[in-house]
Design a protein around this motif. Structure first.
Motif, PDB file in Angstrom:
ATOM      1  N   LEU A 116      -6.988  39.105 -69.618  1.00 20.83           N
ATOM      2  CA  LEU A 116      -7.371  40.138 -70.521  1.00 20.83           C
ATOM      3  C   LEU A 116      -8.664  40.836 -69.474  1.00 20.83           C
ATOM      4  CD1 LEU A 116      -7.420  42.645 -72.318  1.00 20.83           C
ATOM      5  CD2 LEU A 116      -9.312  41.746 -73.891  1.00 20.83           C
ATOM      6  N   ALA A 117      -9.312  40.260 -69.182  1.00 21.27           N
ATOM      7  CA  ALA A 117     -10.494  40.589 -68.009  1.00 21.27           C
ATOM      8  C   ALA A 117      -9.986  41.165 -66.844  1.00 21.27           C
ATOM      9  CB  ALA A 117     -11.634  39.548 -67.971  1.00 21.27           C
ATOM     10  N   LEU A 118      -8.958  40.463 -65.884  1.00 25.79           N
ATOM     11  CA  LEU A 118      -8.168  40.462 -64.860  1.00 25.79           C
ATOM     12  C   LEU A 118      -7.717  42.351 -64.703  1.00 25.79           C
ATOM     13  CD1 LEU A 118      -7.009  37.315 -63.872  1.00 25.79           C
ATOM     14  CD2 LEU A 118      -8.703  38.524 -62.923  1.00 25.79           C
ATOM     15  N   TRP A 119      -7.128  42.007 -66.304  1.00 24.71           N
ATOM     16  CA  TRP A 119      -6.245  43.366 -66.688  1.00 24.71           C
ATOM     17  C   TRP A 119      -7.500  44.565 -66.678  1.00 24.71           C
ATOM     18  CZ3 TRP A 119      -6.864  46.759 -70.686  1.00 24.71           C
ATOM     19  CH2 TRP A 119      -6.231  47.419 -71.167  1.00 24.71           C
ATOM     20  N   TRP A 120      -8.372  44.415 -67.411  1.00 21.38           N
ATOM     21  CA  TRP A 120      -8.990  45.619 -66.981  1.00 21.38           C
ATOM     22  C   TRP A 120      -9.848  45.099 -65.834  1.00 21.38           C
ATOM     23  CZ3 TRP A 120     -14.565  45.107 -65.838  1.00 21.38           C
ATOM     24  CH2 TRP A 120     -15.453  46.353 -66.284  1.00 21.38           C
ATOM     25  N   LEU A 121     -10.443  44.658 -65.188  1.00 20.09           N
ATOM     26  CA  LEU A 121     -10.492  44.715 -63.602  1.00 20.09           C
ATOM     27  C   LEU A 121      -9.394  45.389 -62.292  1.00 20.09           C
ATOM     28  CD1 LEU A 121     -12.820  44.357 -61.277  1.00 20.09           C
ATOM     29  CD2 LEU A 121     -11.768  41.986 -61.262  1.00 20.09           C
ATOM     30  N   VAL A 122      -8.407  45.624 -62.404  1.00 15.70           N
ATOM     31  CA  VAL A 122      -7.129  46.090 -61.740  1.00 15.70           C
ATOM     32  C   VAL A 122      -7.419  47.213 -62.449  1.00 15.70           C
ATOM     33  CG1 VAL A 122      -5.042  45.957 -61.359  1.00 15.70           C
ATOM     34  CG2 VAL A 122      -6.229  43.804 -61.799  1.00 15.70           C
ATOM     35  N   ALA A 123      -7.738  47.675 -63.523  1.00 17.24           N
ATOM     36  CA  ALA A 123      -7.304  49.031 -64.233  1.00 17.24           C
ATOM     37  C   ALA A 123      -8.565  50.101 -63.477  1.00 17.24           C
ATOM     38  CB  ALA A 123      -7.620  48.913 -65.461  1.00 17.24           C
ATOM     39  N   VAL A 124      -9.977  48.916 -63.125  1.00 20.01           N
ATOM     40  CA  VAL A 124     -10.366  49.546 -63.090  1.00 20.01           C
ATOM     41  C   VAL A 124     -10.807  50.359 -61.425  1.00 20.01           C
ATOM     42  CG1 VAL A 124     -13.541  49.509 -62.589  1.00 20.01           C
ATOM     43  CG2 VAL A 124     -12.320  49.490 -64.781  1.00 20.01           C
ATOM     44  N   LEU A 125     -10.288  49.021 -60.641  1.00 23.04           N
ATOM     45  CA  LEU A 125     -10.321  49.157 -59.253  1.00 23.04           C
ATOM     46  C   LEU A 125      -8.975  50.175 -58.626  1.00 23.04           C
ATOM     47  CD1 LEU A 125     -11.586  45.091 -58.264  1.00 23.04           C
ATOM     48  CD2 LEU A 125     -13.094  47.947 -58.373  1.00 23.04           C
ATOM     49  N   ARG A 126      -8.201  50.087 -59.758  1.00 23.23           N
ATOM     50  CA  ARG A 126      -6.444  50.884 -58.718  1.00 23.23           C
ATOM     51  C   ARG A 126      -7.022  52.557 -58.767  1.00 23.23           C
ATOM     52  NH1 ARG A 126      -3.348  51.614 -63.807  1.00 23.23           N
ATOM     53  NH2 ARG A 126      -4.483  53.604 -63.527  1.00 23.23           N
ATOM     54  N   ARG A 127      -7.069  53.056 -57.757  1.00 24.16           N
ATOM     55  CA  ARG A 127      -7.046  54.377 -57.492  1.00 24.16           C
ATOM     56  C   ARG A 127      -6.359  55.000 -57.473  1.00 24.16           C
ATOM     57  NH1 ARG A 127      -6.213  54.545 -50.514  1.00 24.16           N
ATOM     58  NH2 ARG A 127      -7.950  52.818 -50.053  1.00 24.16           N
ATOM     59  N   ARG A 128      -7.511  56.416 -57.869  1.00 22.25           N
ATOM     60  CA  ARG A 128      -6.701  57.025 -58.992  1.00 22.25           C
ATOM     61  C   ARG A 128      -6.210  58.641 -58.811  1.00 22.25           C
ATOM     62  NH1 ARG A 128      -7.163  54.378 -64.178  1.00 22.25           N
ATOM     63  NH2 ARG A 128      -8.633  53.973 -64.613  1.00 22.25           N
ATOM     64  N   ARG A 129      -6.781  58.389 -57.411  1.00 19.76           N
ATOM     65  CA  ARG A 129      -5.535  59.413 -56.242  1.00 19.76           C
ATOM     66  C   ARG A 129      -5.286  59.092 -55.129  1.00 19.76           C
ATOM     67  NH1 ARG A 129      -9.496  63.733 -54.583  1.00 19.76           N
ATOM     68  NH2 ARG A 129      -9.613  65.056 -56.734  1.00 19.76           N
ATOM     69  N   LEU A 130      -4.146  59.235 -54.793  1.00 25.23           N
ATOM     70  CA  LEU A 130      -2.829  58.937 -54.184  1.00 25.23           C
ATOM     71  C   LEU A 130      -3.148  59.492 -52.974  1.00 25.23           C
ATOM     72  CD1 LEU A 130       0.497  57.731 -53.719  1.00 25.23           C
ATOM     73  CD2 LEU A 130       0.746  60.041 -53.719  1.00 25.23           C
ATOM     74  N   ALA A 131      -3.471  58.446 -51.930  1.00 19.24           N
ATOM     75  CA  ALA A 131      -4.313  58.299 -50.777  1.00 19.24           C
ATOM     76  C   ALA A 131      -3.161  59.593 -49.482  1.00 19.24           C
ATOM     77  CB  ALA A 131      -4.435  57.418 -49.682  1.00 19.24           C
ATOM     78  N   GLU A 132      -2.043  58.727 -49.255  1.00 22.42           N
ATOM     79  CA  GLU A 132      -1.403  59.483 -48.799  1.00 22.42           C
ATOM     80  C   GLU A 132       0.891  59.469 -49.210  1.00 22.42           C
ATOM     81  OE1 GLU A 132      -0.459  55.160 -46.709  1.00 22.42           O
ATOM     82  OE2 GLU A 132      -1.828  56.690 -46.282  1.00 22.42           O
ATOM     83  N   VAL A 133       0.780  60.491 -48.813  1.00 20.79           N
ATOM     84  CA  VAL A 133       2.488  60.364 -49.150  1.00 20.79           C
ATOM     85  C   VAL A 133       3.565  60.835 -48.156  1.00 20.79           C
ATOM     86  CG1 VAL A 133       3.774  62.782 -49.597  1.00 20.79           C
ATOM     87  CG2 VAL A 133       1.468  62.678 -50.624  1.00 20.79           C
ATOM     88  N   LEU A 134       4.917  60.267 -48.022  1.00 19.75           N
ATOM     89  CA  LEU A 134       5.776  60.115 -46.793  1.00 19.75           C
ATOM     90  C   LEU A 134       6.157  60.928 -47.022  1.00 19.75           C
ATOM     91  CD1 LEU A 134       6.476  57.338 -44.869  1.00 19.75           C
ATOM     92  CD2 LEU A 134       7.975  57.036 -47.812  1.00 19.75           C
ATOM     93  N   VAL A 135       6.646  61.142 -45.811  1.00 20.62           N
ATOM     94  CA  VAL A 135       6.846  62.435 -45.501  1.00 20.62           C
ATOM     95  C   VAL A 135       9.061  62.659 -44.531  1.00 20.62           C
ATOM     96  CG1 VAL A 135       7.386  64.638 -44.328  1.00 20.62           C
ATOM     97  CG2 VAL A 135       5.466  63.882 -45.454  1.00 20.62           C
ATOM     98  N   ASP A 136       9.383  62.823 -44.999  1.00 23.14           N
ATOM     99  CA  ASP A 136      10.781  61.969 -44.373  1.00 23.14           C
ATOM    100  C   ASP A 136      10.961  63.404 -42.997  1.00 23.14           C
ATOM    101  OD1 ASP A 136      13.394  61.611 -43.681  1.00 23.14           O
ATOM    102  OD2 ASP A 136      14.275  62.506 -45.070  1.00 23.14           O
ATOM    103  N   THR A 137      10.830  62.906 -42.371  1.00 27.10           N
ATOM    104  CA  THR A 137      11.211  63.233 -41.446  1.00 27.10           C
ATOM    105  C   THR A 137      12.549  63.750 -40.286  1.00 27.10           C
ATOM    106  OG1 THR A 137      10.983  61.466 -39.610  1.00 27.10           O
ATOM    107  CG2 THR A 137       9.186  62.898 -40.089  1.00 27.10           C
ATOM    108  N   GLY A 138      13.352  62.985 -40.790  1.00 32.60           N
ATOM    109  CA  GLY A 138      14.317  62.807 -41.120  1.00 32.60           C
ATOM    110  C   GLY A 138      15.530  62.602 -39.887  1.00 32.60           C
TER     111      GLY A 138
END
Length: 185
Positions: free
Chosen positions: A68-90
Motif C-alpha cells: 500500500l505504501a509503495l502504491w501510494w509512492l508511485v501514485a505521488v511520483l507519477r507524472r501528471r502531465r504528458l512530457a512528449e507526444v510521438l509524431v508519425d513522420t511517415g
C-alpha cells in the motif's frame, strides 16, 4: 488533509512518548502511570509466540502495508502531465513533440474561438495515444454548443492534424465567466 491530520496525530503521540521517556512529567491522558512503565510487557509480547497463525498474520499484514505504501509512492511520483507526444513522420521513424508545446498551441487557438474568454489545455495518457483535457471559460450570453463546435472543428482538428495523430480524445469543461454589472449612461 486527511493525511496531514494523521501525521499530526502521530507526531503528537510520538513526541509525547519521547518527552516522557526523556523525563518530562507524565500527561493526565497517558495510558501508563510513570515514565518507567513499558508499552508492552513481557507477557503481552510473548502471548502468541507459540501459536502457528501469529507470524504468518504479522508478515502478511506488514507485506500488505508495504504494498500500500509503495502504491501510494508511485501514485505521488507519477507524472501528471504528458512530457512528449510521438509524431508519425511517415518514414517509419517518428519524432517527439514536446507535450507542453502542443498544450500551448491548443490553449492559444482555443482562446481565439469566438466566445471564449480563457482556456487551459492539459495532456495526459501515453505518448503514442495522448488525451487532451481542456477547460474553456465562456463569455456571458454565448451558445456553449456553438463554442464547442468551433473548438472541435478548429483548434482540436488542427492540433490533431499537425501532430499526425489518428485521434486525439478530448474532455472539454465549459465554465461561464461572471461579469460585474455595468452602468450605461
Amino acid at each position: 488533509m486527511f493525511l496531514g491530520l494523521i501525521g499530526l496525530i502521530l507526531l503528537v503521540l510520538g513526541g509525547s512518548v519521547l518527552a516522557v521517556g526523556l523525563g518530562a512529567p507524565v500527561p493526565s491522558w497517558w495510558i501508563h502511570d510513570s515514565e518507567h512503565d513499558v508499552l508492552l510487557s513481557d507477557a503481552e509480547r510473548t502471548r502468541w509466540r507459540d501459536d502457528g497463525w501469529w507470524w504468518p498474520v504479522v508478515i502478511a499484514a506488514l507485506a500488505a502495508l508495504l504494498l500500500l505504501a509503495l502504491w501510494w509512492l508511485v501514485a505521488v511520483l507519477r507524472r501528471r502531465r504528458l512530457a512528449e507526444v510521438l509524431v508519425d513522420t511517415g518514414d517509419g521513424e517518428g519524432a517527439l513533440l514536446r507535450g507542453r508545446a502542443l498544450e500551448d498551441v491548443l490553449t492559444g487557438e482555443a482562446t481565439r474561438v469566438d466566445g471564449v474568454d480563457g482556456a487551459h489545455a492539459h495532456l495526459k495518457g501515453r505518448r503514442s495515444a495522448p488525451e487532451a483535457h481542456v477547460r474553456l471559460a465562456l463569455e456571458p450570453h454565448v451558445d456553449p454548443g456553438a463554442v464547442l463546435n468551433d473548438f472541435t472543428t478548429g483548434a482540436l482538428t488542427h492540433a490533431r492534424a499537425s501532430a499526425g495523430l489518428a485521434s486525439l480524445p478530448v474532455e472539454v469543461r465549459l465554465k461561464g465567466v461572471k461579469r460585474g454589472t455595468e452602468r450605461v449612461s
